[in-house]
Enzyme design. Sequence first.
Site, mmCIF file in Angstrom:
data_model
loop_
_atom_site.group_PDB
_atom_site.id
_atom_site.type_symbol
_atom_site.label_atom_id
_atom_site.label_comp_id
_atom_site.label_asym_id
_atom_site.label_seq_id
_atom_site.Cartn_x
_atom_site.Cartn_y
_atom_site.Cartn_z
ATOM 1 N N GLY A 235 -39.606 -34.055 -72.579
ATOM 2 C CA GLY A 235 -39.308 -34.782 -71.346
ATOM 3 C C GLY A 235 -40.324 -35.890 -71.125
ATOM 4 O O GLY A 235 -39.978 -37.019 -70.867
ATOM 5 N N PHE A 236 -41.611 -35.514 -71.217
ATOM 6 C CA PHE A 236 -42.711 -36.474 -71.059
ATOM 7 C C PHE A 236 -42.608 -37.212 -69.738
ATOM 8 O O PHE A 236 -42.993 -38.374 -69.628
ATOM 9 C CB PHE A 236 -42.764 -37.431 -72.259
ATOM 10 C CG PHE A 236 -42.677 -36.711 -73.572
ATOM 11 C CD1 PHE A 236 -43.679 -35.837 -73.969
ATOM 12 C CD2 PHE A 236 -41.558 -36.837 -74.382
ATOM 13 C CE1 PHE A 236 -43.587 -35.123 -75.148
ATOM 14 C CE2 PHE A 236 -41.453 -36.122 -75.559
ATOM 15 C CZ PHE A 236 -42.469 -35.259 -75.945
ATOM 16 N N ASN A 586 -54.169 -20.452 -75.385
ATOM 17 C CA ASN A 586 -53.599 -20.170 -76.705
ATOM 18 C C ASN A 586 -53.990 -21.306 -77.634
ATOM 19 O O ASN A 586 -53.469 -22.414 -77.522
ATOM 20 C CB ASN A 586 -52.069 -20.046 -76.606
ATOM 21 C CG ASN A 586 -51.432 -19.708 -77.963
ATOM 22 O OD1 ASN A 586 -52.013 -19.954 -79.018
ATOM 23 N ND2 ASN A 586 -50.235 -19.144 -77.925
ATOM 24 N N GLN A 593 -50.649 -29.383 -78.171
ATOM 25 C CA GLN A 593 -50.597 -30.265 -77.007
ATOM 26 C C GLN A 593 -51.555 -31.446 -77.172
ATOM 27 O O GLN A 593 -51.214 -32.587 -76.903
ATOM 28 C CB GLN A 593 -50.974 -29.490 -75.739
ATOM 29 C CG GLN A 593 -49.918 -28.538 -75.270
ATOM 30 C CD GLN A 593 -48.844 -29.270 -74.493
ATOM 31 O OE1 GLN A 593 -47.961 -29.887 -75.070
ATOM 32 N NE2 GLN A 593 -48.919 -29.219 -73.194
ATOM 33 N N LYS A 656 -57.589 -25.552 -67.337
ATOM 34 C CA LYS A 656 -57.194 -26.870 -66.833
ATOM 35 C C LYS A 656 -55.967 -27.322 -67.628
ATOM 36 O O LYS A 656 -55.778 -26.903 -68.759
ATOM 37 C CB LYS A 656 -58.325 -27.877 -67.022
ATOM 38 C CG LYS A 656 -59.601 -27.550 -66.228
ATOM 39 C CD LYS A 656 -60.693 -28.571 -66.535
ATOM 40 C CE LYS A 656 -61.961 -28.292 -65.722
ATOM 41 N NZ LYS A 656 -63.064 -29.233 -66.106
ATOM 42 N N GLU A 660 -51.378 -33.643 -70.895
ATOM 43 C CA GLU A 660 -51.396 -35.103 -70.803
ATOM 44 C C GLU A 660 -52.698 -35.742 -71.269
ATOM 45 O O GLU A 660 -52.717 -36.882 -71.708
ATOM 46 C CB GLU A 660 -51.069 -35.522 -69.362
ATOM 47 C CG GLU A 660 -49.607 -35.272 -69.060
ATOM 48 C CD GLU A 660 -49.278 -35.218 -67.582
ATOM 49 O OE1 GLU A 660 -48.806 -36.221 -67.062
ATOM 50 O OE2 GLU A 660 -49.481 -34.163 -66.946
#
Lengths: 697, 171
Positions: A235-236, A586, A593, A656, A660
């Site tokens: 989606g971003f 994880n 990410q 946290k 992004e």
Amino acid sequence: MTNLLSPSAMGTDRVRVDGAAKVTGRARYACEHPVPHPVYLHPLQATIARGTVRELHTDDATALPGVLTVLTPFNAPPLETGTDAELEILQSPEVAFRGQLIGAVLAETPEIARQAAGLVRARYDREPHDVTLSADRDDLYAPEVVNPSLPTDTHDGDPDAAFAAAQRAVEATYTTPMLHNNPMEPHATIAIWDSDGLTLYDSTQGVHAMREVVTSVFGLEPDQVRVLAPYVGGGFGSKGTPHANLVLAVLAAKRTAGRPVKFAVTRQQMFSFVGYRTPTIQRVRLGADADGRLVSISNDVVEQTARIKEFAEQTGVPARSMYAAPNRRTTHRLAALDVPVPSWMRAPGECPGMFAPEVAMDELAEACGLDPIELRVRNEPETDPDSGLPFSSRNLVACLREGARRFGWDRRPRLPRSTLDGGWWVGTGVASSSYPVHSAPGSSATVRATGGGRYEVLIGAVDIGTGAWTVLTQIAADALAVPAERVDVRIGDTDLPEATVAGGSSGTTNWGSAIVEAAREFRQKFGADPHPGDELTAGMPELPGHERFAMRAFGAQFAEVRVNADTGEVRVPRLLGVFAAGRILNPRTARSQFIGGMTMGLSMALHEESVVDERFGFVVNHDLAEYHIASCADVASVQAHWLDEHDPHVNPMGSKGIGEIGIVGTAAAVANAAYHATGVRVRDLPIKADEFLEEAR
Amino acid sequence: MESEISLTVDGVRHDLVVDTRVSLLDALRERLGITSPKKGCDHGQCGTCTVLLDGRRATTCLALAVAHDGADITTSAGLESGGTPHPLHQAFLDHDGFQCGYCTPGQICSAAGMLDEAESGWPSAVTTDLARDPVLDAEEIRERMSGNLCRCGAYVNIVAAISEVAGRRSA
């Protein structure tokens, strides 16, 4: 202070719970759910950028065998209007941007729908349009707030006077282009409106958020609408808020007497009505003393919004918190144009808003004769310069140092244009990364014992590829103090407890905190040996630390760049990032990410640019052959590392958001490395070969 | 205009009548409900629709179903045998070679086809010695996999996964 949950499953490397379904392709994305006798929707789009649809000739289309109906602004069902002009489609014949949805063909097959759409002829009353962004327009205006609800301007001290008096100064304009999110799964919806109500299989970052908007636009109650999104193909940000395609699908479903409507947006259509990142023009001024201590920081931002709906990207915001300086200013000014509505794209604000200042810092380092890392270290603030609050944790300097060690920064030649290797200029660069720790109320979770020591955990969260499904399983396991194998997490359905949208890197904080609270109350009530069927629902508790601390994740990104001395071709053989983002829940999905964000940042640095034909107001390179995103051959070594950061204030997991920050600073690191390689300073993205060829001439 | 065709998909034969405009991808997804191959661009630009078509990787959005009467198609789901994952499936899981998963079945079919191409001695744009069988180092894999886009940015993990399988096959 929050009592941190003791980690057992958290922090361990686990394969994604949805992995097997994804690698085989058995995972069903929005338009892949089997439904009986679907109707296919092909949209009609405006071919002018501003004006009025005078007539739509639909006779040829409706005469085609297999066409059920054609929806137009003249026959569409009414919507509740007056709140969101982006979504209130087909309610008037006015056209506010090229590509706007002005109708739809409904047919028995996709081929017939598409053919019929081509047979509809539109006549318009055309008005002159204006799609050109520039910093010297006389109609720029200050929005009331910038996304999501931050001050438009900030002003501390006297930045202009301090800049004028500074011993070292950098003043330059930087630009980032219009960018399109382009998740691999185009936006898609199956809408079924029958006697049970409205059911939507939608490609979305938030099922409850979609339901809220649909109920409001269509005047429905929440219990009349169910939204399902078990798997979402990225989606971003572009699926974080509903766009007009969803409304069109539901409008159509109102007309098909219970038959499911399928609307799979095409790649080309994604450049018209599902959001994008505004182009930005950033005027940055940095003033420092001879030792490189900043005395003045300012970033004056100009960007665009749509005439029909405002979205103000918070591009100036990161400059408010990154470095210490007594005199600071950030401003945002917008041009309201006849363009599609801009929206969220991965790290709105931070991503473009760290490009300009982080390149400027590289320029300032050179002006001061300092190493770029040392310059940043010298300007490390004691507290958040913007709010005055202490940071809950801030390990930017440690990231810079650790990154330098891993990257081999000490071997870097001091001067640019120092290394020519086999016809390629070689250089290295660094930039800082930062992303706020967002949280929002509104999530709750249910814990249910299912017998045999097993538990179900229910929450309407969505995993858009982040690994949330897996990480929530780990959090639930630790919160219940059982092995992760005994926990089944169910997500992606409004029939599950309400959850916030997967956005702002906040999913784990919001959803995880709700799960931890539900598990705690469940154990309190039912003990360690509950009966099958025992269940409890609890909401996310308040996170008191968020009032008392400034909270951000930090990072340092390093790039090696090679620029061909003859052709100007730019390659990035190596990216390395070190991040400080609290507890990593994880390592496997976290690494993905980070490297995913960095890869998208590399793509932004070198490839991505939506080119608008100003005569017609549309993006000419509206497909993946012409809007280039990094391909496999563009990406060589991308490494992500992290520090072991303990932050007891952020949430019960100590984590946290990490979705992004990986894209923040990457493009600046690449631009800085390109400068170090060639001595050519590029301030406009994407970095193109021409920049280096012009220098050669 | 419609035509009768048959397609064998993952070992199962399907007889169907298709509008001659139907792409092979839409025949699989919309007519047969086989959704392992994905639609990402419909123009052959992204590779998410890749399958093995008569043993070779192909983008099904650029193929017309009617032109492939009698074709034998293997999707990523069909690469499993008797519930056992294909080595590429396992390697993608082990290396986290995906995030959202939408490009993944196409990546895996493309990798399977690519490994066969390399084994048959097909060179790529970065093969330096055309006289010898290509060695699938990271650069070769990156070049040969560049028809499959991944917006989540999992490329380095995809290359690691494929390298592992390629290394085992050549060992």
